[in-house]
Design a protein around this motif. Structure first.
Motif, PDB file in Angstrom:
ATOM      1  N   TYR A 106       1.207  -1.198  -0.350  1.00  0.00           N
ATOM      2  CA  TYR A 106       0.172  -0.331  -0.053  1.00  0.00           C
ATOM      3  C   TYR A 106       0.948   1.419  -0.054  1.00  0.00           C
ATOM      4  O   TYR A 106       2.533   1.224   0.134  1.00  0.00           O
ATOM      5  CB  TYR A 106      -0.732   0.224   1.210  1.00  0.00           C
ATOM      6  CG  TYR A 106      -0.800  -0.133   2.522  1.00  0.00           C
ATOM      7  CD1 TYR A 106      -0.439  -0.929   3.276  1.00  0.00           C
ATOM      8  CD2 TYR A 106       0.104   0.866   3.400  1.00  0.00           C
ATOM      9  CE1 TYR A 106       0.293  -1.503   4.489  1.00  0.00           C
ATOM     10  CE2 TYR A 106       0.975   0.674   4.463  1.00  0.00           C
ATOM     11  CZ  TYR A 106       1.253  -0.578   4.424  1.00  0.00           C
ATOM     12  OH  TYR A 106       1.647  -0.960   5.921  1.00  0.00           O
ATOM     13  N   GLY A 107       0.334   2.669  -0.391  1.00  0.00           N
ATOM     14  CA  GLY A 107       1.077   3.502  -0.283  1.00  0.00           C
ATOM     15  C   GLY A 107       0.351   4.452   0.844  1.00  0.00           C
ATOM     16  O   GLY A 107      -0.956   4.151   0.920  1.00  0.00           O
TER      17      GLY A 107
ATOM     18  N   PHE B 245      -0.352   8.422   1.446  1.00  0.00           N
ATOM     19  CA  PHE B 245      -0.629  10.371   1.117  1.00  0.00           C
ATOM     20  C   PHE B 245      -1.392  10.735   1.900  1.00  0.00           C
ATOM     21  O   PHE B 245      -2.141  10.890   2.841  1.00  0.00           O
ATOM     22  CB  PHE B 245      -1.425   9.835  -0.692  1.00  0.00           C
ATOM     23  CG  PHE B 245      -0.988   9.449  -1.228  1.00  0.00           C
ATOM     24  CD1 PHE B 245      -0.974   8.068  -1.361  1.00  0.00           C
ATOM     25  CD2 PHE B 245       0.322  10.159  -2.368  1.00  0.00           C
ATOM     26  CE1 PHE B 245      -0.940   7.225  -2.460  1.00  0.00           C
ATOM     27  CE2 PHE B 245       0.566   9.178  -3.690  1.00  0.00           C
ATOM     28  CZ  PHE B 245       0.200   7.937  -3.368  1.00  0.00           C
TER      29      PHE B 245
ATOM     30  N   TYR C 169      -2.355  15.503   1.938  1.00  0.00           N
ATOM     31  CA  TYR C 169      -2.671  16.253   0.782  1.00  0.00           C
ATOM     32  C   TYR C 169      -2.999  17.169   1.850  1.00  0.00           C
ATOM     33  O   TYR C 169      -3.816  17.163   3.252  1.00  0.00           O
ATOM     34  CB  TYR C 169      -3.913  16.259   0.165  1.00  0.00           C
ATOM     35  CG  TYR C 169      -3.534  14.800  -1.604  1.00  0.00           C
ATOM     36  CD1 TYR C 169      -3.530  13.551  -1.112  1.00  0.00           C
ATOM     37  CD2 TYR C 169      -3.864  15.350  -2.312  1.00  0.00           C
ATOM     38  CE1 TYR C 169      -2.893  12.827  -2.276  1.00  0.00           C
ATOM     39  CE2 TYR C 169      -3.623  14.590  -3.522  1.00  0.00           C
ATOM     40  CZ  TYR C 169      -2.713  13.382  -3.430  1.00  0.00           C
ATOM     41  OH  TYR C 169      -2.769  12.718  -3.974  1.00  0.00           O
TER      42      TYR C 169
ATOM     43  N   PHE D 184      -0.645  17.903  -3.620  1.00  0.00           N
ATOM     44  CA  PHE D 184      -0.734  16.499  -2.996  1.00  0.00           C
ATOM     45  C   PHE D 184       1.449  17.143  -2.182  1.00  0.00           C
ATOM     46  O   PHE D 184       1.756  18.158  -2.709  1.00  0.00           O
ATOM     47  CB  PHE D 184       0.128  15.839  -3.741  1.00  0.00           C
ATOM     48  CG  PHE D 184       1.408  15.049  -3.782  1.00  0.00           C
ATOM     49  CD1 PHE D 184       2.561  15.451  -4.475  1.00  0.00           C
ATOM     50  CD2 PHE D 184       1.081  13.527  -2.567  1.00  0.00           C
ATOM     51  CE1 PHE D 184       3.744  14.003  -3.858  1.00  0.00           C
ATOM     52  CE2 PHE D 184       2.182  12.622  -2.124  1.00  0.00           C
ATOM     53  CZ  PHE D 184       3.408  13.401  -3.130  1.00  0.00           C
TER      54      PHE D 184
ATOM     55  N   TYR E  17       4.760  11.352   0.235  1.00  0.00           N
ATOM     56  CA  TYR E  17       4.118   9.809   0.056  1.00  0.00           C
ATOM     57  C   TYR E  17       5.087   8.503   0.834  1.00  0.00           C
ATOM     58  O   TYR E  17       6.529   9.175   0.363  1.00  0.00           O
ATOM     59  CB  TYR E  17       3.866   9.550  -1.353  1.00  0.00           C
ATOM     60  CG  TYR E  17       3.983   8.084  -1.730  1.00  0.00           C
ATOM     61  CD1 TYR E  17       5.046   7.220  -1.919  1.00  0.00           C
ATOM     62  CD2 TYR E  17       2.809   6.953  -1.982  1.00  0.00           C
ATOM     63  CE1 TYR E  17       4.974   5.900  -2.446  1.00  0.00           C
ATOM     64  CE2 TYR E  17       2.480   6.376  -2.128  1.00  0.00           C
ATOM     65  CZ  TYR E  17       4.041   5.347  -2.682  1.00  0.00           C
ATOM     66  OH  TYR E  17       4.398   3.640  -2.461  1.00  0.00           O
TER      67      TYR E  17
ATOM     68  N   PHE F 212      -5.991  16.194   5.078  1.00  0.00           N
ATOM     69  CA  PHE F 212      -5.890  15.083   4.758  1.00  0.00           C
ATOM     70  C   PHE F 212      -5.188  13.701   4.302  1.00  0.00           C
ATOM     71  O   PHE F 212      -3.940  13.554   3.846  1.00  0.00           O
ATOM     72  CB  PHE F 212      -7.138  14.919   3.333  1.00  0.00           C
ATOM     73  CG  PHE F 212      -7.899  15.948   3.690  1.00  0.00           C
ATOM     74  CD1 PHE F 212      -8.402  16.929   3.372  1.00  0.00           C
ATOM     75  CD2 PHE F 212      -9.314  14.961   4.491  1.00  0.00           C
ATOM     76  CE1 PHE F 212      -9.635  17.182   3.013  1.00  0.00           C
ATOM     77  CE2 PHE F 212     -10.534  15.976   4.455  1.00  0.00           C
ATOM     78  CZ  PHE F 212     -10.424  17.040   4.267  1.00  0.00           C
TER      79      PHE F 212
ATOM     80  N   ARG G   3      -3.436   4.282  -0.429  1.00  0.00           N
ATOM     81  CA  ARG G   3      -3.611   3.340  -2.264  1.00  0.00           C
ATOM     82  C   ARG G   3      -2.978   1.767  -1.903  1.00  0.00           C
ATOM     83  O   ARG G   3      -1.915   1.989  -1.825  1.00  0.00           O
ATOM     84  CB  ARG G   3      -3.294   3.941  -2.984  1.00  0.00           C
ATOM     85  CG  ARG G   3      -2.658   3.562  -3.798  1.00  0.00           C
ATOM     86  CD  ARG G   3      -2.417   3.873  -5.219  1.00  0.00           C
ATOM     87  NE  ARG G   3      -3.076   5.120  -5.498  1.00  0.00           N
ATOM     88  CZ  ARG G   3      -1.660   6.003  -6.349  1.00  0.00           C
ATOM     89  NH1 ARG G   3      -0.830   5.785  -6.210  1.00  0.00           N
ATOM     90  NH2 ARG G   3      -2.643   7.600  -6.621  1.00  0.00           N
TER      91      ARG G   3
ATOM     92  N   LEU H 270      -8.232   6.736  -4.160  1.00  0.00           N
ATOM     93  CA  LEU H 270      -7.446   6.905  -2.669  1.00  0.00           C
ATOM     94  C   LEU H 270      -8.882   6.453  -1.822  1.00  0.00           C
ATOM     95  O   LEU H 270      -9.765   7.075  -1.909  1.00  0.00           O
ATOM     96  CB  LEU H 270      -6.999   8.120  -2.902  1.00  0.00           C
ATOM     97  CG  LEU H 270      -5.586   8.314  -3.412  1.00  0.00           C
ATOM     98  CD1 LEU H 270      -5.268  10.105  -3.561  1.00  0.00           C
ATOM     99  CD2 LEU H 270      -4.836   7.446  -3.142  1.00  0.00           C
TER     100      LEU H 270
ATOM    101  N   PHE I 265      -9.183   8.165   2.255  1.00  0.00           N
ATOM    102  CA  PHE I 265      -8.987   9.638   3.257  1.00  0.00           C
ATOM    103  C   PHE I 265      -9.634   9.264   4.189  1.00  0.00           C
ATOM    104  O   PHE I 265     -10.241   8.698   4.415  1.00  0.00           O
ATOM    105  CB  PHE I 265      -9.701  10.458   2.526  1.00  0.00           C
ATOM    106  CG  PHE I 265      -8.839  11.236   0.936  1.00  0.00           C
ATOM    107  CD1 PHE I 265      -9.413  10.995  -0.034  1.00  0.00           C
ATOM    108  CD2 PHE I 265      -7.957  12.600   0.210  1.00  0.00           C
ATOM    109  CE1 PHE I 265      -8.356  10.838  -1.446  1.00  0.00           C
ATOM    110  CE2 PHE I 265      -7.455  12.314  -0.214  1.00  0.00           C
ATOM    111  CZ  PHE I 265      -7.700  11.842  -1.400  1.00  0.00           C
ATOM    112  N   GLY I 266      -8.821  10.120   5.411  1.00  0.00           N
ATOM    113  CA  GLY I 266      -9.457  10.249   6.051  1.00  0.00           C
ATOM    114  C   GLY I 266     -10.489  11.638   6.927  1.00  0.00           C
ATOM    115  O   GLY I 266     -10.257  12.402   5.518  1.00  0.00           O
TER     116      GLY I 266
END
Lengths: 116, 116
Positions: A32-33, A35, A37, A47, A50, A91, A95, A104, A106-107
């Motif tokens: 997983y990745g 991120f 934002y 962005f 990562y 945020f 992914r 994606l 998101f929180g």
């Protein structure tokens, strides 16, 4: 099911100080990745940074660094030397390799207000 | 090279009307992703499209919502018979192809839909 949790709805930070934004995630997928934002009041999604699940080192991008603790499933964002322009919603997102590339999760976000 | 372009930026519709949101991906990008952001929440994935194909619509409401990405022209997110609960910001992201895990998603500035 996968989940991203940001427990801090809002934070105040003084200019030039550092701030840590919490993010925990829940997945059984090994690949997983993660991120981060930034969403300023104008609304666009910018962005920041990562971190891949297999990355050995914590990611850094200028004043942004990611404190990645895989065993605890946390990916906290650290903003050093805060500036007034850092005031925004932040945020955390994830992914999964097994998901559609652009999918994606998101929180709920953390509102950061930088004060002079 | 223009970024992801969404229009309109703001859209007001009365209950029962139709809303059409447009997204022009970055030049050379053939993959489009739509997200919805309800007030005080993070973005939620809705649908992933390639040219003329819907690849993943797992986040789309079953009724009233549809999306398309024709061979020519922008991607369209259509909401029929809008209700107050559809009021949200709708974001589009695009990519050139199936990127590597660490490639950021390029987001448009969003369309803010208000249903009155």
């Amino acid at each position: 099911a996968q989940k991203i949790t940001q427990t801090q709805p809002g934070m105040f930070v003084q200019e030039k100080e550092a701030v840590t934004l919490d993010c925990t995630y829940d997945t059984s997928d090994p690949s997983y990745g993660l991120f981060w934002y930034k969403q300023p009041s104008s609304g666009e999604m910018i962005f920041l940074i990562y971190q891949g699940s297999y990355d050995q080192q914590n990611a850094t991008e200028g004043r942004y660094s990611l404190n990645f603790q895989k065993a605890r499933k946390s990916a906290n964002l650290v903003i050093s030397a805060s500036q007034l322009g850092d005031s925004a919603m932040y945020f955390c997102a994830m992914r999964l390799l097994t998901d559609s590339w652009g999918k994606l999760q998101f929180g709920a976000g953390t509102q950061v207000v930088v004060t002079p | 090279n223009a970024g992801v372009m969404q229009n309109p930026r703001h859209l007001v519709r009365r209950r029962g009307q139709e809303a059409r949101l447009r997204c022009s991906p970055m030049k050379g990008h053939s993959h489009v992703y739509w997200y919805r952001q309800l007030p005080e929440e993070g973005l939620k994935f809705m649908v992933y499209l390639q040219k003329e194909n819907i690849i993943d619509e797992s986040g789309m409401p079953k009724e009233r919502f549809s999306a398309e990405f024709p061979k020519e022209g922008p991607s369209i997110l259509r909401i029929q018979q809008v209700v107050r609960g559809d009021s949200a910001a709708y974001f589009c992201a695009s990519s050139q192809s199936l990127e590597s895990m660490n490639t950021e998603a390029f987001f448009g500035q969003g369309t803010r839909l208000t249903v009155v």
